[in-house]
Design a protein around this motif. Structure first.
Motif, PDB file in Angstrom:
ATOM      1  N   GLU A   1       1.051  -1.229  -0.105  1.00 13.76           N
ATOM      2  CA  GLU A   1      -0.065   0.040  -0.107  1.00 13.76           C
ATOM      3  C   GLU A   1       1.006   1.186   0.158  1.00 13.76           C
ATOM      4  OE1 GLU A   1      -3.069   0.063  -0.729  1.00 13.76           O
ATOM      5  OE2 GLU A   1      -3.535  -1.938  -0.484  1.00 13.76           O
ATOM      6  N   SER A   2       2.013   0.960   0.843  1.00 10.62           N
ATOM      7  CA  SER A   2       2.978   2.136   0.682  1.00 10.62           C
ATOM      8  C   SER A   2       3.520   2.619  -0.847  1.00 10.62           C
ATOM      9  CB  SER A   2       4.112   2.181   1.575  1.00 10.62           C
ATOM     10  OG  SER A   2       3.629   2.153   2.887  1.00 10.62           O
TER      11      SER A   2
ATOM     12  N   ALA B   1       2.423   8.035   7.613  1.00  4.87           N
ATOM     13  CA  ALA B   1       1.301   7.260   8.319  1.00  4.87           C
ATOM     14  C   ALA B   1       0.394   6.715   7.406  1.00  4.87           C
ATOM     15  CB  ALA B   1       0.413   8.344   9.020  1.00  4.87           C
ATOM     16  N   LEU B   2       0.159   5.289   7.742  1.00  6.67           N
ATOM     17  CA  LEU B   2      -0.518   4.619   6.793  1.00  6.67           C
ATOM     18  C   LEU B   2      -1.541   3.593   7.515  1.00  6.67           C
ATOM     19  CD1 LEU B   2      -1.055   3.316   3.921  1.00  6.67           C
ATOM     20  CD2 LEU B   2       0.709   1.808   4.575  1.00  6.67           C
ATOM     21  N   SER B   3      -2.678   3.854   7.222  1.00  7.06           N
ATOM     22  CA  SER B   3      -4.033   3.099   8.083  1.00  7.06           C
ATOM     23  C   SER B   3      -4.914   2.511   6.913  1.00  7.06           C
ATOM     24  CB  SER B   3      -4.829   3.896   8.873  1.00  7.06           C
ATOM     25  OG  SER B   3      -5.853   3.352   9.372  1.00  7.06           O
ATOM     26  N   THR B   4      -4.558   1.124   6.932  1.00  4.72           N
ATOM     27  CA  THR B   4      -5.251   0.236   6.032  1.00  4.72           C
ATOM     28  C   THR B   4      -6.391  -0.627   6.768  1.00  4.72           C
ATOM     29  OG1 THR B   4      -3.473  -1.644   6.274  1.00  4.72           O
ATOM     30  CG2 THR B   4      -3.404   0.076   4.328  1.00  4.72           C
ATOM     31  N   SER B   5      -6.724  -0.358   8.014  1.00  2.63           N
ATOM     32  CA  SER B   5      -7.590  -1.201   8.487  1.00  2.63           C
ATOM     33  C   SER B   5      -8.871  -0.483   8.599  1.00  2.63           C
ATOM     34  CB  SER B   5      -6.946  -1.490  10.059  1.00  2.63           C
ATOM     35  OG  SER B   5      -6.954  -0.379  11.058  1.00  2.63           O
ATOM     36  N   LYS B   6      -9.133   0.733   8.393  1.00  6.49           N
ATOM     37  CA  LYS B   6     -10.190   1.375   8.298  1.00  6.49           C
ATOM     38  C   LYS B   6     -11.093   1.203   6.958  1.00  6.49           C
ATOM     39  CE  LYS B   6      -8.445   5.706   8.735  1.00  6.49           C
ATOM     40  NZ  LYS B   6      -8.169   6.919   8.851  1.00  6.49           N
ATOM     41  N   GLN B   7     -12.311   1.533   7.129  1.00  5.01           N
ATOM     42  CA  GLN B   7     -13.082   1.280   6.030  1.00  5.01           C
ATOM     43  C   GLN B   7     -12.550   1.899   4.645  1.00  5.01           C
ATOM     44  OE1 GLN B   7     -17.415   1.995   6.355  1.00  5.01           O
ATOM     45  NE2 GLN B   7     -17.846   1.599   4.214  1.00  5.01           N
TER      46      GLN B   7
ATOM     47  N   LEU C   1       1.678  11.605   3.612  1.00  5.39           N
ATOM     48  CA  LEU C   1       3.064  11.735   3.126  1.00  5.39           C
ATOM     49  C   LEU C   1       3.734  12.964   3.535  1.00  5.39           C
ATOM     50  CD1 LEU C   1       1.171   9.933   1.082  1.00  5.39           C
ATOM     51  CD2 LEU C   1       3.007   9.939  -0.363  1.00  5.39           C
ATOM     52  N   SER C   2       5.123  12.884   3.522  1.00  5.70           N
ATOM     53  CA  SER C   2       5.808  14.174   3.752  1.00  5.70           C
ATOM     54  C   SER C   2       6.845  14.022   2.707  1.00  5.70           C
ATOM     55  CB  SER C   2       6.678  14.165   5.081  1.00  5.70           C
ATOM     56  OG  SER C   2       7.508  15.308   5.201  1.00  5.70           O
ATOM     57  N   ASP C   3       6.911  15.242   1.709  1.00  2.00           N
ATOM     58  CA  ASP C   3       7.378  15.334   0.659  1.00  2.00           C
ATOM     59  C   ASP C   3       8.442  16.506   0.906  1.00  2.00           C
ATOM     60  OD1 ASP C   3       8.549  15.703  -1.914  1.00  2.00           O
ATOM     61  OD2 ASP C   3       6.605  16.128  -2.963  1.00  2.00           O
ATOM     62  N   CYS C   4       9.742  16.311   0.589  1.00  7.83           N
ATOM     63  CA  CYS C   4      10.798  17.719   0.416  1.00  7.83           C
ATOM     64  C   CYS C   4      10.507  18.000  -1.025  1.00  7.83           C
ATOM     65  CB  CYS C   4      11.929  17.088   0.921  1.00  7.83           C
ATOM     66  SG  CYS C   4      13.164  18.380   0.691  1.00  7.83           S
ATOM     67  N   LEU C   5       9.748  18.877  -1.292  1.00  8.55           N
ATOM     68  CA  LEU C   5       9.782  19.233  -2.859  1.00  8.55           C
ATOM     69  C   LEU C   5      10.878  20.385  -3.107  1.00  8.55           C
ATOM     70  CD1 LEU C   5       7.619  19.352  -5.162  1.00  8.55           C
ATOM     71  CD2 LEU C   5       6.627  21.320  -4.348  1.00  8.55           C
ATOM     72  N   ASP C   6      11.551  19.991  -4.353  1.00  5.90           N
ATOM     73  CA  ASP C   6      12.842  21.103  -4.826  1.00  5.90           C
ATOM     74  C   ASP C   6      12.269  21.311  -5.983  1.00  5.90           C
ATOM     75  OD1 ASP C   6      14.927  21.938  -5.725  1.00  5.90           O
ATOM     76  OD2 ASP C   6      16.082  20.539  -5.058  1.00  5.90           O
TER      77      ASP C   6
ATOM     78  N   ALA D   1      -3.985  11.429   1.654  1.00  8.72           N
ATOM     79  CA  ALA D   1      -4.582  10.680   0.654  1.00  8.72           C
ATOM     80  C   ALA D   1      -5.512   9.561   1.115  1.00  8.72           C
ATOM     81  CB  ALA D   1      -3.275   9.920  -0.256  1.00  8.72           C
ATOM     82  N   GLU D   2      -6.411   9.159   0.376  1.00 13.64           N
ATOM     83  CA  GLU D   2      -7.139   8.091   0.641  1.00 13.64           C
ATOM     84  C   GLU D   2      -7.307   6.951  -0.408  1.00 13.64           C
ATOM     85  OE1 GLU D   2     -10.467  10.146   3.870  1.00 13.64           O
ATOM     86  OE2 GLU D   2     -11.137   9.610   1.664  1.00 13.64           O
TER      87      GLU D   2
END
Length: 148
Positions: free
Chosen positions: A11-12, A78-84, A90-95, A126-127
């Motif tokens: 999922e990641s 953070a990732l939660s796959t157990s919810k409906q 995500l954390s992005d270092c945008l350049d 994201a979802e």
């Protein structure tokens, strides 16, 4: 006997892929000045799409387009796959140092403010809707970051 794939890792990887596609489509939209002809809405909804459309309206009013593309150093924090409805942060270092803003008519570079960060943190929500991860929001932070 092969071990089963780690569902969290799978999922990641999937949410990172959706985020990458979201950016590919956003770069295309900024270059052409329109979301038409992109697949932005396949990967993003809500605030993420509204932000791009708002940016495009502002760019059009100023006669500005982009060349090049930003680079990313993005991680799932953070990732939660157990919810409906599975969700991720995500954390992005945008350049954006290789992403140039130019005036459409002349091709001249748009001057950047001296204090503008060229590398900054972006927090992404994201979802997973059905089989597709959707980017809900990508919120830039006034926080400098570096790659690595």
């Amino acid at each position: 006997m092969p071990s089963p794939a780690d569902p969290q890792a799978t999922e990641s990887k999937a949410v990172l892929s959706a985020y990458s596609h979201y950016w590919q489509e956003q770069v295309s939209a900024y270059k052409t000045g329109s979301v038409n002809g992109t697949r932005l809405k396949k990967y993003a909804v809500g605030a993420a799409v509204a932000r791009v459309e708002s940016d495009l309206a502002s760019m059009k009013a100023k006669g500005v387009t982009t060349n090049g593309r930003p680079s990313h150093d993005v991680r799932v924090t953070a990732l939660s796959t157990s919810k409906q409805v599975p969700s991720a942060t995500l954390s992005d270092c945008l350049d954006i140092s290789d992403w140039k803003w130019t005036y459409r008519k002349s091709g001249a570079a748009v001057p950047s403010p001296k204090t503008q960060l060229t590398q900054y943190r972006t927090i992404v929500k994201a979802e997973k809707w059905g089989n597709q991860w959707m980017i809900l929001s990508a919120t830039p932070q006034a926080t400098k970051c570096t790659h690595g």
